[in-house]
Design a protein around this motif. Structure first.
Motif, PDB file in Angstrom:
ATOM      1  N   PRO A 270      -1.026  11.402  14.503  1.00 10.99           N
ATOM      2  CA  PRO A 270      -1.135  11.741  13.076  1.00 10.99           C
ATOM      3  C   PRO A 270       0.220  12.175  12.507  1.00 10.99           C
ATOM      4  O   PRO A 270       0.985  12.872  13.176  1.00 10.99           O
ATOM      5  N   ILE A 271       0.467  11.735  11.254  1.00  6.69           N
ATOM      6  CA  ILE A 271       1.680  12.146  10.548  1.00  6.69           C
ATOM      7  C   ILE A 271       1.272  13.211   9.542  1.00  6.69           C
ATOM      8  O   ILE A 271       0.543  12.937   8.582  1.00  6.69           O
ATOM      9  N   SER A 272       1.721  14.406   9.755  1.00  8.23           N
ATOM     10  CA  SER A 272       1.180  15.551   9.008  1.00  8.23           C
ATOM     11  C   SER A 272       1.519  15.519   7.519  1.00  8.23           C
ATOM     12  O   SER A 272       0.755  16.052   6.695  1.00  8.23           O
ATOM     13  N   ASP A 273       2.645  14.921   7.136  1.00  7.75           N
ATOM     14  CA  ASP A 273       3.070  14.982   5.735  1.00  7.75           C
ATOM     15  C   ASP A 273       3.240  13.605   5.092  1.00  7.75           C
ATOM     16  O   ASP A 273       3.907  13.476   4.066  1.00  7.75           O
ATOM     17  N   ALA A 274       2.644  12.581   5.668  1.00  5.78           N
ATOM     18  CA  ALA A 274       2.766  11.237   5.095  1.00  5.78           C
ATOM     19  C   ALA A 274       1.807  11.071   3.924  1.00  5.78           C
ATOM     20  O   ALA A 274       0.770  11.755   3.851  1.00  5.78           O
ATOM     21  N   PRO A 275       2.104  10.193   2.996  1.00  6.72           N
ATOM     22  CA  PRO A 275       1.159   9.928   1.905  1.00  6.72           C
ATOM     23  C   PRO A 275      -0.128   9.326   2.455  1.00  6.72           C
ATOM     24  O   PRO A 275      -0.124   8.646   3.490  1.00  6.72           O
ATOM     25  N   ALA A 276      -1.239   9.580   1.773  1.00  5.69           N
ATOM     26  CA  ALA A 276      -2.520   9.039   2.216  1.00  5.69           C
ATOM     27  C   ALA A 276      -2.575   7.529   1.956  1.00  5.69           C
ATOM     28  O   ALA A 276      -1.936   7.007   1.050  1.00  5.69           O
ATOM     29  N   SER A 277      -3.354   6.861   2.791  1.00  4.02           N
ATOM     30  CA  SER A 277      -3.594   5.429   2.593  1.00  4.02           C
ATOM     31  C   SER A 277      -4.888   5.247   1.819  1.00  4.02           C
ATOM     32  O   SER A 277      -5.922   5.821   2.173  1.00  4.02           O
ATOM     33  N   ILE A 278      -4.846   4.436   0.757  1.00  2.39           N
ATOM     34  CA  ILE A 278      -6.005   4.228  -0.114  1.00  2.39           C
ATOM     35  C   ILE A 278      -6.564   2.827   0.077  1.00  2.39           C
ATOM     36  O   ILE A 278      -5.824   1.840  -0.013  1.00  2.39           O
ATOM     37  N   GLN A 279      -7.859   2.748   0.348  1.00  3.87           N
ATOM     38  CA  GLN A 279      -8.554   1.467   0.440  1.00  3.87           C
ATOM     39  C   GLN A 279      -9.154   1.145  -0.921  1.00  3.87           C
ATOM     40  O   GLN A 279      -9.697   2.037  -1.593  1.00  3.87           O
ATOM     41  N   ALA A 280      -9.055  -0.121  -1.342  1.00  7.92           N
ATOM     42  CA  ALA A 280      -9.513  -0.507  -2.675  1.00  7.92           C
ATOM     43  C   ALA A 280     -10.354  -1.779  -2.631  1.00  7.92           C
ATOM     44  O   ALA A 280     -10.239  -2.598  -1.728  1.00  7.92           O
ATOM     45  N   PHE A 281     -11.191  -1.899  -3.643  1.00  5.85           N
ATOM     46  CA  PHE A 281     -12.014  -3.087  -3.903  1.00  5.85           C
ATOM     47  C   PHE A 281     -11.279  -3.883  -4.975  1.00  5.85           C
ATOM     48  O   PHE A 281     -10.986  -3.369  -6.051  1.00  5.85           O
ATOM     49  N   VAL A 282     -10.976  -5.157  -4.690  1.00  3.76           N
ATOM     50  CA  VAL A 282     -10.083  -5.923  -5.563  1.00  3.76           C
ATOM     51  C   VAL A 282     -10.677  -7.302  -5.857  1.00  3.76           C
ATOM     52  O   VAL A 282     -11.222  -7.951  -4.960  1.00  3.76           O
ATOM     53  N   TRP A 283     -10.556  -7.739  -7.125  1.00  4.42           N
ATOM     54  CA  TRP A 283     -10.990  -9.098  -7.473  1.00  4.42           C
ATOM     55  C   TRP A 283     -10.108  -9.641  -8.591  1.00  4.42           C
ATOM     56  O   TRP A 283      -9.368  -8.896  -9.229  1.00  4.42           O
ATOM     57  N   ARG A 284     -10.184 -10.955  -8.817  1.00  2.07           N
ATOM     58  CA  ARG A 284      -9.364 -11.585  -9.858  1.00  2.07           C
ATOM     59  C   ARG A 284      -9.891 -11.237 -11.252  1.00  2.07           C
ATOM     60  O   ARG A 284     -11.093 -11.280 -11.494  1.00  2.07           O
TER      61      ARG A 284
END
Length: 306
Positions: A258-272
């Motif tokens: 784990p990286i204690s101070d890294a930015p969070a990774s965001i999962q997204a729902f994407v469409w055209r």
């Protein structure tokens, strides 16, 4: 001239009886007769000869009935074909994903969607990190689950959840036994970098270029997660992974720290933008509902769904 008038004329020609034609068309005989007289008046042509005992089709009426039947047949084909196209769009949804998709929630989302919309055939395509955005933009898939950042005007983006970032390091390397790391610990290490066709802002996120303020060292160019793991295990590179991916992808030569101070990774729902497939908003709503109700099944994740 109305479609129903064509139907009435054809029905009278079939039955040669205004009463029976009216019954078949579920209309009063007087009303049917009125419609036909109005049509004849507009055409200035007599379609039927009426006597107290029989109805005869005039020569002009024979021609009119033949053409009217053809028009009705064409309209019926048009209706059938249009409905078929609508059903086809409704019954098919192509979904793209890269990596772990939705982690432990993947089965719950698609299981819930399949139960609610059993008529819709789902088709899944695993995308590569270098072509995933182009595959969605070109229509290879209808909708996709992508990690942000996404800066592309072609797409509609709905964030779903965020989770901690981990460093993928060589198990036998200098960080292999660490309990946790900071960005500073790894910022100057060579990274496994997504291939050249990957959008720069997306590739930069995983190499911590935004934190560094400049591109970092390239340890290897990779297109898939398996290539990334091999580069980490054997080529001295470092990579970053969202928490759910660390539970999905394993390699004996790699440890996830784990990286204690890294930015969070965001999962997204994407469409055209402008996509007409009516099942896209339905899948989005099912996905959001599952995340709202079951985010605790995804360790270290925080819901971004209202």
């Amino acid at each position: 001239m109305e479609i129903r008038q064509l139907q009435y004329v054809v029905r009278v020609a079939e039955t040669l009886h205004f009463g029976r034609a009216a019954e078949l068309e579920h209309i009063a005989a007087s009303a049917l007769s009125t419609h036909i007289r109005r049509l004849e008046s507009r055409l200035d042509v007599k379609l039927f000869e009426r006597t107290p005992h029989q109805v005869l089709v005039t020569p002009a009426g024979v021609h009119f009935v033949r053409e009217a039947q053809e028009i009705l047949d064409r309209l019926d084909r048009l209706r059938t074909e249009t409905q078929s196209i609508a059903r086809s769009a409704t019954e098919h949804l192509s979904i793209g994903f890269f990596g772990e998709a939705l982690g432990e929630l993947t089965h719950q989302v698609f299981g819930a969607f399949a139960a609610e919309f059993p008529q819709t055939r789902l088709e899944f395509t695993e995308l590569s990190m270098s072509t995933q955005f182009e595959d969605l933009g070109s229509g290879v898939v209808d909708v996709a689950f992508f990690r942000m950042p996404i800066d592309d005007p072609r797409f509609e983006v709905r964030p779903l959840f965020q989770e901690r970032l981990y460093a993928a390091v060589a198990a036998a390397g200098p960080f292999g036994q660490a309990a946790s790391l900071t960005v500073e610990d790894i910022i100057d290490q060579p990274f496994a970098v997504a291939g050249d066709t990957t959008p720069t802002e997306w590739a930069d996120f995983w190499t911590l270029a935004g934190v560094r303020g400049a591109p970092g060292r390239t340890g290897a160019l990779v297109r898939t997660l398996n290539e990334s793991l091999s580069a980490v295990a054997y080529s001295g590179a470092i990579d970053t992974y969202p928490a759910s991916a660390t539970r999905t992808f394993r390699h004996p030569g790699v440890r996830f720290i784990p990286i204690s101070d890294a930015p969070a990774s965001i999962q997204a729902f994407v469409w055209r933008r402008g996509s007409a497939n009516p099942m896209i908003p339905e899948l989005l709503e099912v996905t959001r509902a599952v995340i709202r109700d079951h985010i605790d099944d995804l360790p270290e994740a925080e819901s971004l769904v209202d």
